[in-house]
Design a protein around this motif. Structure first.
Motif, PDB file in Angstrom:
ATOM      1  N   GLU A 145       0.723  -1.056  -0.057  1.00  0.00           N
ATOM      2  CA  GLU A 145      -0.035   0.083   0.004  1.00  0.00           C
ATOM      3  C   GLU A 145       0.931   1.204  -0.108  1.00  0.00           C
ATOM      4  OE1 GLU A 145      -2.408  -0.586   3.454  1.00  0.00           O
ATOM      5  OE2 GLU A 145      -3.986  -1.954   2.578  1.00  0.00           O
ATOM      6  N   CYS A 191       2.447   1.871  -3.525  1.00  0.00           N
ATOM      7  CA  CYS A 191       1.336   2.278  -4.180  1.00  0.00           C
ATOM      8  C   CYS A 191       1.130   3.703  -4.205  1.00  0.00           C
ATOM      9  CB  CYS A 191       0.084   1.499  -4.518  1.00  0.00           C
ATOM     10  SG  CYS A 191       0.114  -0.214  -4.847  1.00  0.00           S
ATOM     11  N   ARG A 192       1.344   4.114  -2.881  1.00  0.00           N
ATOM     12  CA  ARG A 192       0.951   5.642  -2.634  1.00  0.00           C
ATOM     13  C   ARG A 192       2.014   6.450  -3.198  1.00  0.00           C
ATOM     14  NH1 ARG A 192      -1.141   3.624   2.258  1.00  0.00           N
ATOM     15  NH2 ARG A 192       0.763   4.149   3.147  1.00  0.00           N
ATOM     16  N   ASP A 241       1.625   6.494  -6.966  1.00  0.00           N
ATOM     17  CA  ASP A 241       0.700   6.922  -7.450  1.00  0.00           C
ATOM     18  C   ASP A 241       0.077   5.950  -8.325  1.00  0.00           C
ATOM     19  OD1 ASP A 241      -1.614   8.523  -7.720  1.00  0.00           O
ATOM     20  OD2 ASP A 241      -0.598   9.893  -9.251  1.00  0.00           O
ATOM     21  N   VAL A 242      -0.003   4.805  -8.050  1.00  0.00           N
ATOM     22  CA  VAL A 242      -0.518   3.904  -8.885  1.00  0.00           C
ATOM     23  C   VAL A 242      -1.760   3.128  -8.265  1.00  0.00           C
ATOM     24  CG1 VAL A 242       1.536   3.064 -10.131  1.00  0.00           C
ATOM     25  CG2 VAL A 242       0.975   1.670  -7.999  1.00  0.00           C
ATOM     26  N   VAL A 243      -2.980   2.466  -9.015  1.00  0.00           N
ATOM     27  CA  VAL A 243      -3.959   1.719  -8.510  1.00  0.00           C
ATOM     28  C   VAL A 243      -3.547   0.387  -8.232  1.00  0.00           C
ATOM     29  CG1 VAL A 243      -6.499   1.305  -9.107  1.00  0.00           C
ATOM     30  CG2 VAL A 243      -5.189   3.372  -9.688  1.00  0.00           C
ATOM     31  N   PRO A 244      -3.647  -0.130  -7.012  1.00  0.00           N
ATOM     32  CA  PRO A 244      -3.704  -1.471  -6.780  1.00  0.00           C
ATOM     33  C   PRO A 244      -4.612  -2.420  -7.435  1.00  0.00           C
ATOM     34  CG  PRO A 244      -3.755  -0.314  -4.757  1.00  0.00           C
ATOM     35  CD  PRO A 244      -4.316   0.643  -5.779  1.00  0.00           C
ATOM     36  N   SER A 245      -3.923  -3.511  -8.074  1.00  0.00           N
ATOM     37  CA  SER A 245      -4.831  -4.509  -8.865  1.00  0.00           C
ATOM     38  C   SER A 245      -5.394  -5.497  -7.963  1.00  0.00           C
ATOM     39  CB  SER A 245      -3.789  -5.026  -9.916  1.00  0.00           C
ATOM     40  OG  SER A 245      -2.806  -5.849  -9.151  1.00  0.00           O
ATOM     41  N   GLY A 262       2.261  -2.331  -9.608  1.00  0.00           N
ATOM     42  CA  GLY A 262       0.933  -2.805  -9.209  1.00  0.00           C
ATOM     43  C   GLY A 262       0.225  -3.729  -9.995  1.00  0.00           C
ATOM     44  N   GLN A 263       0.773  -4.231 -11.246  1.00  0.00           N
ATOM     45  CA  GLN A 263       0.312  -5.119 -12.149  1.00  0.00           C
ATOM     46  C   GLN A 263       0.857  -6.599 -11.853  1.00  0.00           C
ATOM     47  OE1 GLN A 263      -2.326  -4.411 -14.150  1.00  0.00           O
ATOM     48  NE2 GLN A 263      -2.241  -2.561 -13.107  1.00  0.00           N
TER      49      GLN A 263
END
Length: 319
Positions: A256, A259-260, A263-267, A276-277
């Motif tokens: 987490e 990701c912050r 600045d990526v959206v967790p998959s 995050g992929q």
């Protein structure tokens, strides 16, 4: 047109079907039938279909594809398997392994069984063919005495299993690595690479110490795809010990934060790339081999480092 292998009156009936065109596949060559069979079977898993297609295109069709289904003989298949066992690979020039020849035989037998069920042939010659036998090596424990024998003679077993102490030493040495939680989970609970790479946070109940294996991921045509586990019995619930649950909770906090920061959206996957992929399963193996030198000392001739320098031919099996 000829069609053989039928007893008496059945031969006349089969010949009539060919002449009348009632069966469009009648009279097909092996190549034509195998392509239809591989593309049309809805029961094949994605990985199995890809494997069958490779066997058909690379090994079977260039040698046997021109032969009509009804004229394929045991002699044709035995000659094919003998030549295949002597074939050299492009990667390192070695001959094909007995396992590869066995898998090609399995593909050919499955295709001819489908033709037999369809009534295109009267018997399956692949059942009587004799490909080279595959001898599966037995795993042995990588004990200190066996290590000493290997260092003295250079002789090593085909498959060696780490002891609990060796596994603990490896995990302690990579505790700061980004993939530590993945290797801890695989080592302690015995997940396959595809199962670990396909694990999602929604499949975990860390408060109750449960992990549900419902699918796996594989790389197909450059894409990461999800599918069912290898076998029906692979769908299971795995009980997690307190230490493993604690490791996964710490991994989730680090993920987490990562990701912050990026600045990526967790998959939603437990083990991911830095963007995050989801991971490809083979990445876990490559990362494992890359970590091996860091677990030993060159000056002391550490076992794990020495085996890594030999491209890890001992193939450690997690238990």
């Amino acid at each position: 047109m000829r069609r053989g292998g039928h007893p008496n009156q059945a031969a006349e009936s089969a010949l009539g079907l060919v002449r009348d065109g009632a069966d469009p596949e009648a009279g097909a060559t092996l190549e034509e039938w195998l392509r239809v069979c591989a593309a049309g079977s809805a029961r094949l898993a994605t990985s199995t279909r890809a494997s069958y297609t490779e066997h058909i295109d690379v090994y079977i069709n260039p040698v046997l594809g021109h032969i009509p289904l009804t004229e394929l003989t045991i002699k044709d298949l035995n000659n094919f398997f003998t030549a295949l066992a002597r074939r050299r690979t492009r990667r390192n020039g070695s001959t094909l392994s007995a396992g590869t020849v066995t898998r090609v035989h399995t593909t050919l037998r499955a295709g001819l069984n489908a033709a037999l069920r369809r009534g295109l042939i009267a018997w399956n010659p692949a059942r009587e063919a004799e490909p080279p036998r595959r001898h599966r090596p037995r795993a042995v424990v990588w004990t200190e005495d066996l290590i000493a024998h290997w260092r003295a003679t250079g002789e090593r077993p085909p498959v060696a299993v780490w002891t609990a102490t060796q596994t603990a030493s490896f995990l302690a040495a990579i505790a700061e690595d980004r993939m530590y939680a993945a290797f801890h989970l695989i080592a302690v609970r015995g997940l396959r690479r595809g199962e670990a790479a396909g694990l999602r946070w929604c499949d975990l109940d860390l408060d109750r110490g449960l992990c549900f294996i419902t699918h796996q991921v594989q790389r197909r045509d450059g894409e990461i795809v999800q599918g069912p586990p290898k076998t029906p019995t692979s769908v299971r619930a795995v009980v997690l010990d307190r230490t493993t649950a604690k490791v996964l909770k710490a991994h989730r906090r680090k993920q987490e934060a990562e990701c912050r920061a990026r600045d990526v959206v967790p998959s939603g996957f437990v083990f991911t790339r830095v963007d995050g992929q989801p991971l490809a399963p083979e990445y876990l193996y490559r990362r494992f081999v890359a970590l091996l030198p860091s677990t030993g000392c060159r000056r002391s001739g550490c076992t794990t480092y020495a085996m890594a320098q030999r491209r890890w031919r001992c193939r450690p099996e997690w238990t």
